[in-house]
Write an enzyme that holds these catalytic residues in place. Structure first.
Site, mmCIF file in Angstrom:
data_model
loop_
_atom_site.group_PDB
_atom_site.id
_atom_site.type_symbol
_atom_site.label_atom_id
_atom_site.label_comp_id
_atom_site.label_asym_id
_atom_site.label_seq_id
_atom_site.Cartn_x
_atom_site.Cartn_y
_atom_site.Cartn_z
ATOM 1 N N GLU A 34 -23.138 -35.236 44.046
ATOM 2 C CA GLU A 34 -23.676 -35.111 42.685
ATOM 3 C C GLU A 34 -24.895 -36.020 42.549
ATOM 4 O O GLU A 34 -24.819 -37.202 42.825
ATOM 5 C CB GLU A 34 -22.589 -35.454 41.653
ATOM 6 C CG GLU A 34 -23.069 -35.544 40.223
ATOM 7 C CD GLU A 34 -23.856 -34.325 39.722
ATOM 8 O OE1 GLU A 34 -23.322 -33.209 39.761
ATOM 9 O OE2 GLU A 34 -25.015 -34.508 39.300
ATOM 10 N N GLY A 39 -19.247 -34.360 36.194
ATOM 11 C CA GLY A 39 -19.033 -33.701 34.899
ATOM 12 C C GLY A 39 -20.135 -32.698 34.593
ATOM 13 O O GLY A 39 -19.967 -31.818 33.752
ATOM 14 N N CYS A 42 -21.829 -29.753 31.388
ATOM 15 C CA CYS A 42 -20.763 -29.613 30.396
ATOM 16 C C CYS A 42 -20.357 -30.950 29.783
ATOM 17 O O CYS A 42 -20.392 -31.121 28.567
ATOM 18 C CB CYS A 42 -19.566 -28.931 31.064
ATOM 19 S SG CYS A 42 -18.171 -28.779 29.972
ATOM 20 N N LYS A 51 -19.887 -30.684 20.951
ATOM 21 C CA LYS A 51 -18.679 -30.595 20.113
ATOM 22 C C LYS A 51 -18.392 -31.910 19.395
ATOM 23 O O LYS A 51 -17.864 -31.924 18.279
ATOM 24 C CB LYS A 51 -17.467 -30.163 20.950
ATOM 25 C CG LYS A 51 -17.245 -28.679 20.915
ATOM 26 C CD LYS A 51 -18.111 -27.875 21.847
ATOM 27 C CE LYS A 51 -19.300 -27.215 21.284
ATOM 28 N NZ LYS A 51 -20.090 -26.475 22.284
ATOM 29 N N GLY A 183 -34.994 -19.803 19.786
ATOM 30 C CA GLY A 183 -33.862 -19.122 20.421
ATOM 31 C C GLY A 183 -32.607 -19.248 19.593
ATOM 32 O O GLY A 183 -32.093 -20.348 19.383
ATOM 33 N N HIS A 442 4.081 -18.698 11.277
ATOM 34 C CA HIS A 442 3.592 -18.491 9.914
ATOM 35 C C HIS A 442 3.688 -19.800 9.141
ATOM 36 O O HIS A 442 4.699 -20.487 9.240
ATOM 37 C CB HIS A 442 4.431 -17.421 9.209
ATOM 38 C CG HIS A 442 4.052 -17.247 7.773
ATOM 39 N ND1 HIS A 442 2.949 -16.535 7.399
ATOM 40 C CD2 HIS A 442 4.616 -17.740 6.634
ATOM 41 C CE1 HIS A 442 2.839 -16.567 6.080
ATOM 42 N NE2 HIS A 442 3.841 -17.289 5.588
HETATM 43 P P1 FAD Z 1 -23.341 -27.726 35.859
HETATM 44 O O1 FAD Z 1 -22.475 -28.229 34.790
HETATM 45 O O2 FAD Z 1 -24.772 -27.429 35.579
HETATM 46 O O3 FAD Z 1 -23.257 -28.779 37.039
HETATM 47 C C1 FAD Z 1 -24.050 -28.680 38.182
HETATM 48 C C2 FAD Z 1 -24.201 -30.057 38.762
HETATM 49 O O4 FAD Z 1 -24.830 -29.959 40.028
HETATM 50 C C3 FAD Z 1 -25.096 -30.964 37.918
HETATM 51 O O5 FAD Z 1 -24.389 -32.134 37.591
HETATM 52 C C4 FAD Z 1 -26.284 -31.272 38.829
HETATM 53 O O6 FAD Z 1 -26.757 -32.591 38.670
HETATM 54 C C5 FAD Z 1 -25.670 -31.064 40.200
HETATM 55 N N1 FAD Z 1 -26.626 -30.715 41.261
HETATM 56 C C6 FAD Z 1 -27.510 -29.694 41.273
HETATM 57 N N2 FAD Z 1 -28.172 -29.662 42.434
HETATM 58 C C7 FAD Z 1 -27.707 -30.689 43.185
HETATM 59 C C8 FAD Z 1 -28.000 -31.172 44.478
HETATM 60 N N3 FAD Z 1 -28.916 -30.589 45.266
HETATM 61 N N4 FAD Z 1 -27.323 -32.238 44.920
HETATM 62 C C9 FAD Z 1 -26.372 -32.847 44.138
HETATM 63 N N5 FAD Z 1 -26.069 -32.442 42.904
HETATM 64 C C10 FAD Z 1 -26.725 -31.363 42.444
HETATM 65 N N6 FAD Z 1 -19.831 -23.782 28.020
HETATM 66 C C11 FAD Z 1 -18.638 -23.558 27.470
HETATM 67 O O7 FAD Z 1 -17.775 -22.952 28.096
HETATM 68 N N7 FAD Z 1 -18.339 -24.022 26.208
HETATM 69 C C12 FAD Z 1 -19.243 -24.683 25.463
HETATM 70 O O8 FAD Z 1 -18.949 -25.092 24.335
HETATM 71 C C13 FAD Z 1 -20.520 -24.929 26.035
HETATM 72 N N8 FAD Z 1 -21.446 -25.613 25.322
HETATM 73 C C14 FAD Z 1 -22.658 -25.866 25.903
HETATM 74 C C15 FAD Z 1 -23.597 -26.572 25.167
HETATM 75 C C16 FAD Z 1 -24.832 -26.844 25.701
HETATM 76 C C17 FAD Z 1 -25.837 -27.630 24.889
HETATM 77 C C18 FAD Z 1 -25.134 -26.399 27.031
HETATM 78 C C19 FAD Z 1 -26.474 -26.699 27.655
HETATM 79 C C20 FAD Z 1 -24.205 -25.699 27.778
HETATM 80 C C21 FAD Z 1 -22.958 -25.417 27.216
HETATM 81 N N9 FAD Z 1 -21.991 -24.688 27.922
HETATM 82 C C22 FAD Z 1 -20.783 -24.451 27.343
HETATM 83 C C23 FAD Z 1 -22.238 -24.198 29.289
HETATM 84 C C24 FAD Z 1 -21.613 -25.129 30.330
HETATM 85 O O9 FAD Z 1 -22.139 -26.414 30.176
HETATM 86 C C25 FAD Z 1 -21.887 -24.603 31.735
HETATM 87 O O10 FAD Z 1 -21.441 -23.281 31.838
HETATM 88 C C26 FAD Z 1 -21.173 -25.453 32.782
HETATM 89 O O11 FAD Z 1 -21.610 -26.793 32.746
HETATM 90 C C27 FAD Z 1 -21.407 -24.877 34.171
HETATM 91 O O12 FAD Z 1 -20.793 -25.670 35.126
HETATM 92 P P2 FAD Z 1 -21.353 -25.744 36.621
HETATM 93 O O13 FAD Z 1 -20.434 -26.634 37.374
HETATM 94 O O14 FAD Z 1 -21.609 -24.400 37.147
HETATM 95 O O15 FAD Z 1 -22.799 -26.387 36.508
#
Ligand code: FAD
Length: 458
Positions: A34, A39, A42, A51, A183, A442
């Site tokens: 990471e 985390g 998300c 939230k 958006g 209920h």
């Molecule tokens: P990510 O959470 O993007 O994690 C990817 C990780 O990979 C990152 O920490 C990054 O630093 C790391 N990384 C990338 N490339 C490299 C590399 N080369 N080497 C090491 N580390 C690397 N989803 C919901 O279900 N409910 C919600 O209420 C919700 N609210 C949201 C609100 C906001 C403002 C946003 C922006 C998103 C929200 N989402 C929500 C979407 C949710 O955050 C994502 O769907 C989720 O985080 C995806 O998880 P992931 O593990 O695929 O990727």
């Protein structure tokens, strides 16, 4: 060999950390790399921080608008800097919880940018901060990043700080007088909701003729009306053409207009992040920047899996969780497949929106023969007891031939919590008759599902 793993996960977000946890739990020697914080989006700059914000706004709104319920509160105020500080505390707690899970499951956490460099006799080679690691399998979970559109002035605005993405806005401690949200999707609406509650004048500019993306049109229009009433300005079917310090210009029916903006939030969508991962060194196939996966979360390269936002399918944390479990199960030889038809989605505005499965529009577009049953949330006693002027609805999409629930769409209190029950019904292909036999507690707002089913002409 110290640097040889059964599984190396790239990215420590929901997809990555859960995959590493599950793999470690099952006895695999697992590592997760990471570059920022465990985390991912998300926990650090997405679901959880937003939230935390929205809950503070809800408490503030309740305190201010409670006379009709016999409660009078005076001197109520909100301190946004304190909300941000609390959010940071919550994030810290949850991120450290993920770190604990990694320890408990003997997962090695590699802090830094991971890059795939090729293959060796033992497996795939990956470098993290100059150190080379080898893994028999890879799971790519590098997530997504916000789309930054090539609109004149945006790049300069981001550099100067008055144009923000989700990351910056969730750390901003001031309350902008005029906030323009570019958006009107889920992220934009949640932030519009929060800043509207705490006193900003918010304008949402959306290219489509409706808000909330693929949300059922009727629900989207109720949500729109609720926020218009609260004072949010919506510019629908409008295209932003320029941003400068203090204003945003947009086109409406061919006419150029502008709106004041102290701060601008960019929330036009997210794209899979696959930059500089070294995918080409092992030939991982991508389409429009997203890694292509099959239903077992396998990529085209044997031994390489991808889960979460990086495959560009459904960018939600709970999709990421389930995809990562599917990937790990398949690595372990336990056949598991990903199904996408019953993934719930929630908008944590006030009122909340919860949805799963087909919408009226999607069912009709697919030529499905469906019965639509829509009832007011006022059919649920608890809703009436708790909501003075609620205009929520519950809308069910039912397959006429097989009498099965295909979709459920709710707007109103607790929709976020109720929707998982409906998702269960859609996922397990429950028939209307068997759902009618279920007993709901209920009085709860969840009873609305039963009410809508009994109203259905089927
Ligand atoms: P990510 O959470 O993007 O994690 C990817 C990780 O990979 C990152 O920490 C990054 O630093 C790391 N990384 C990338 N490339 C490299 C590399 N080369 N080497 C090491 N580390 C690397 N989803 C919901 O279900 N409910 C919600 O209420 C919700 N609210 C949201 C609100 C906001 C403002 C946003 C922006 C998103 C929200 N989402 C929500 C979407 C949710 O955050 C994502 O769907 C989720 O985080 C995806 O998880 P992931 O593990 O695929 O990727």
């Amino acid at each position: 060999m110290e640097n040889l793993f059964d599984l190396l996960v790239i990215g420590g977000g929901p997809a990555g950390y859960l995959a590493a946890e599950r793999a470690g739990h099952a006895g695999m020697k697992a590592a997760v790399a990471e570059k920022r914080a465990l985390g991912g989006v998300c926990l650090n700059e997405g679901c959880i921080p937003s939230k935390a914000f929205l809950n503070s706004a809800k408490m503030y709104d309740h305190a201010r608008h409670s006379e009709a319920y016999g409660v009078t509160a005076t001197g109520v105020s909100i301190d946004h800097a304190k909300v941000v500080a609390r959010k940071n505390k919550v994030v810290k707690q949850l991120v450290s919880g993920v770190g604990m899970k990694m320890k408990q499951n003997h997962v090695t956490v590699l802090n830094g940018v991971a890059k795939i460099t090729g293959r060796s006799a033992e497996g795939f080679t990956v470098t993290v901060e100059g150190q080379t690691y080898t893994a028999k399998r890879l799971l790519i979970a590098s997530g997504s990043v916000p789309v930054v559109p090539p609109i004149p002035g945006v790049k300069e605005g981001v550099a100067a700080g008055y144009v923000m993405t989700n990351r910056e806005i969730l750390d901003m401690t001031e309350v902008p007088k005029e906030l323009v949200v570019i958006g009107g999707g889920v992220i934009g609406l949640e932030m519009a909701s929060y800043f509207n509650s705490i006193g900003s004048h918010v304008t949402v500019i959306e290219m489509l003729d409706k808000i909330a993306g693929p949300t059922d049109r009727e629900i989207s229009s109720i949500l729109l009306k609720n926020y218009q009433k609260k004072g949010v300005d919506f510019k629908l079917s409008c295209k932003v053409v320029g941003v400068s310090e203090g204003s945003v210009s947009y086109e409406e029916k061919g006419e150029q207009k502008s709106v004041k903006a102290d701060k601008v939030l960019l929330s036009i969508g997210r794209r899979a992040f696959t930059q500089d991962l070294g995918l080409e060194t092992i030939g991982v196939y991508t389409e429009r920047g997203a890694i292509v996966t099959d239903e077992q979360m396998r990529t085209n390269v044997a031994g390489v899996y991808a889960a979460g936002d990086v495959n560009g399918k459904i960018m939600l944390a709970h999709t990421a969780y389930r995809e990562s479990e599917v990937a790990v199960n398949n690595m372990l030889g336990r056949k598991d497949v990903m199904r996408y038809h019953a993934i719930p989605s929630v908008i944590y505005t006030n009122p909340e929106v919860g949805a799963v499965g087909e919408t009226e529009e999607s069912a009709k577009a697919k030529g499905m023969d469906v019965e639509i049953s829509t009832v007011s949330m006022k059919y649920a006693g608890r809703y009436v007891a708790e909501e003075e002027n609620g205009d929520g609805i519950c809308k069910l999409i039912i397959d006429k031939k097989y009498k099965r629930l295909l979709g459920a769409h709710l707007i109103g209190s607790y929709a976020s919590e109720i929707i998982y029950g409906a998702a269960l019904m859609v996922e397990t292909e429950m028939t209307v008759d068997s759902i009618k036999e279920l007993v709901f507690p209920h009085p709860t707002v969840s009873e609305i599902i039963r009410e809508a089913l009994f109203e259905a002409k089927i």
